[in-house]
Scaffold this motif. Structure first.
Motif, PDB file in Angstrom:
ATOM      1  N   ASN A 211       0.799  -1.231   0.000  1.00  0.00           N
ATOM      2  CA  ASN A 211       0.000   0.000   0.000  1.00  0.00           C
ATOM      3  C   ASN A 211       0.829   1.278   0.000  1.00  0.00           C
ATOM      4  O   ASN A 211       0.281   2.361  -0.190  1.00  0.00           O
TER       5      ASN A 211
ATOM      6  N   TYR B 196       0.576   9.718   7.395  1.00  0.00           N
ATOM      7  CA  TYR B 196       1.770   9.314   6.655  1.00  0.00           C
ATOM      8  C   TYR B 196       2.490  10.460   5.951  1.00  0.00           C
ATOM      9  O   TYR B 196       3.531  10.248   5.333  1.00  0.00           O
TER      10      TYR B 196
ATOM     11  N   HIS C 170       9.523   3.292   9.700  1.00  0.00           N
ATOM     12  CA  HIS C 170       8.093   3.600   9.580  1.00  0.00           C
ATOM     13  C   HIS C 170       7.901   5.106   9.490  1.00  0.00           C
ATOM     14  O   HIS C 170       8.608   5.862  10.178  1.00  0.00           O
TER      15      HIS C 170
HETATM   16  O1  CA2 Z   1       4.038   4.117   9.475  1.00  0.00           O
HETATM   17  C1  CA2 Z   1       4.397   3.308   8.617  1.00  0.00           C
HETATM   18  O2  CA2 Z   1       5.283   3.548   7.797  1.00  0.00           O
HETATM   19  C2  CA2 Z   1       3.690   1.952   8.522  1.00  0.00           C
HETATM   20  O3  CA2 Z   1       4.660   0.974   8.161  1.00  0.00           O
HETATM   21  C3  CA2 Z   1       2.636   2.096   7.437  1.00  0.00           C
HETATM   22  C4  CA2 Z   1       1.761   0.845   7.278  1.00  0.00           C
HETATM   23  C5  CA2 Z   1       1.204   0.397   8.627  1.00  0.00           C
HETATM   24  O4  CA2 Z   1       0.510  -0.840   8.468  1.00  0.00           O
HETATM   25  C6  CA2 Z   1       2.287   0.238   9.671  1.00  0.00           C
HETATM   26  O5  CA2 Z   1       1.671  -0.103  10.905  1.00  0.00           O
HETATM   27  C7  CA2 Z   1       3.071   1.523   9.847  1.00  0.00           C
HETATM   28  C8  CA2 Z   1       0.570   1.146   6.349  1.00  0.00           C
HETATM   29  C9  CA2 Z   1       0.949   1.660   5.003  1.00  0.00           C
HETATM   30  C10 CA2 Z   1      -0.323   2.036   4.304  1.00  0.00           C
HETATM   31  O6  CA2 Z   1      -0.049   2.958   3.297  1.00  0.00           O
HETATM   32  C11 CA2 Z   1      -1.024   3.848   2.935  1.00  0.00           C
HETATM   33  C12 CA2 Z   1      -0.721   4.662   1.870  1.00  0.00           C
HETATM   34  C13 CA2 Z   1      -1.646   5.595   1.471  1.00  0.00           C
HETATM   35  C14 CA2 Z   1      -2.839   5.714   2.115  1.00  0.00           C
HETATM   36  C15 CA2 Z   1      -3.130   4.894   3.167  1.00  0.00           C
HETATM   37  C16 CA2 Z   1      -2.212   3.955   3.578  1.00  0.00           C
END
Ligand code: CA2
Length: 153
Positions: free
Chosen positions: A11, A23, A101
């Motif tokens: 994602n 993010y 992260h």
């Molecule tokens: O904070 C981070 O970088 C994470 O690795 C992001 C992951 C999450 O599951 C981890 O707990 C922490 C989620 C990535 C989702 O990416 C998105 C991109 C665009 C919109 C929504 C989500």
């Protein structure tokens, strides 16, 4: 020249489109540009990849291992679930591994508090948003350098 591979999980290709309050506003291409700049400053070569599949992430870890590259990994949701990713990282004996992260998972839901990646990582950078990518490349480059120095002395 030492090499750093930045690996991104599921994602993260959608960054910039949703949830900027969690993010940040950068797209994945923006993050790659930050990493390129940090790599140039640190004098290392850079590879930057993203995959939505668990097996894909394992393959990318194998490729970094084959090159003897330091690994910066934002495994996204697989951080919290994947023994396969942990096992792959554990095959990378002696190579610097930085868990990365954008958000700080410890301030979020309880299921994000567990990290399989952390069990193989030398260090963790979390909660600094897009800037964390530059920080992680710099940290990986420094670890590579200090390990190379140590092995020569
Ligand atoms: O904070 C981070 O970088 C994470 O690795 C992001 C992951 C999450 O599951 C981890 O707990 C922490 C989620 C990535 C989702 O990416 C998105 C991109 C665009 C919109 C929504 C989500």
């Amino acid at each position: 020249m030492p090499s750093v591979h930045v690996l991104n999980g599921p994602n993260l290709n959608l960054l910039g489109e949703r949830e900027p309050q969690i993010y940040g506003a950068d797209t994945l291409a923006d993050l790659e540009a930050r990493c390129k700049e940090a790599a140039q400053e640190a004098g290392v070569t850079l590879a930057f990849h993203q995959t939505n599949s668990e097996g894909g992430l394992v393959e990318l870890i194998h490729a970094a291992r084959a090159e003897g590259a330091a690994i910066v990994i934002n495994a996204a949701a697989y951080t919290h679930t994947s023994v396969a990713v942990l096992d792959a990282l554990r095959t990378c004996d002696g190579l610097p591994i930085i868990e990365l992260h954008l958000s700080n998972p410890h301030r979020r839901e309880a299921f994000r508090h567990q990290s399989y990646v952390a069990l193989a990582a030398d260090g963790v950078i979390a909660g600094f948003g897009p800037e964390g990518y530059s920080m992680a490349v710099a940290a990986a480059a420094r670890l590579s350098q200090s390990r190379a120095d140590r092995s020569q002395s």
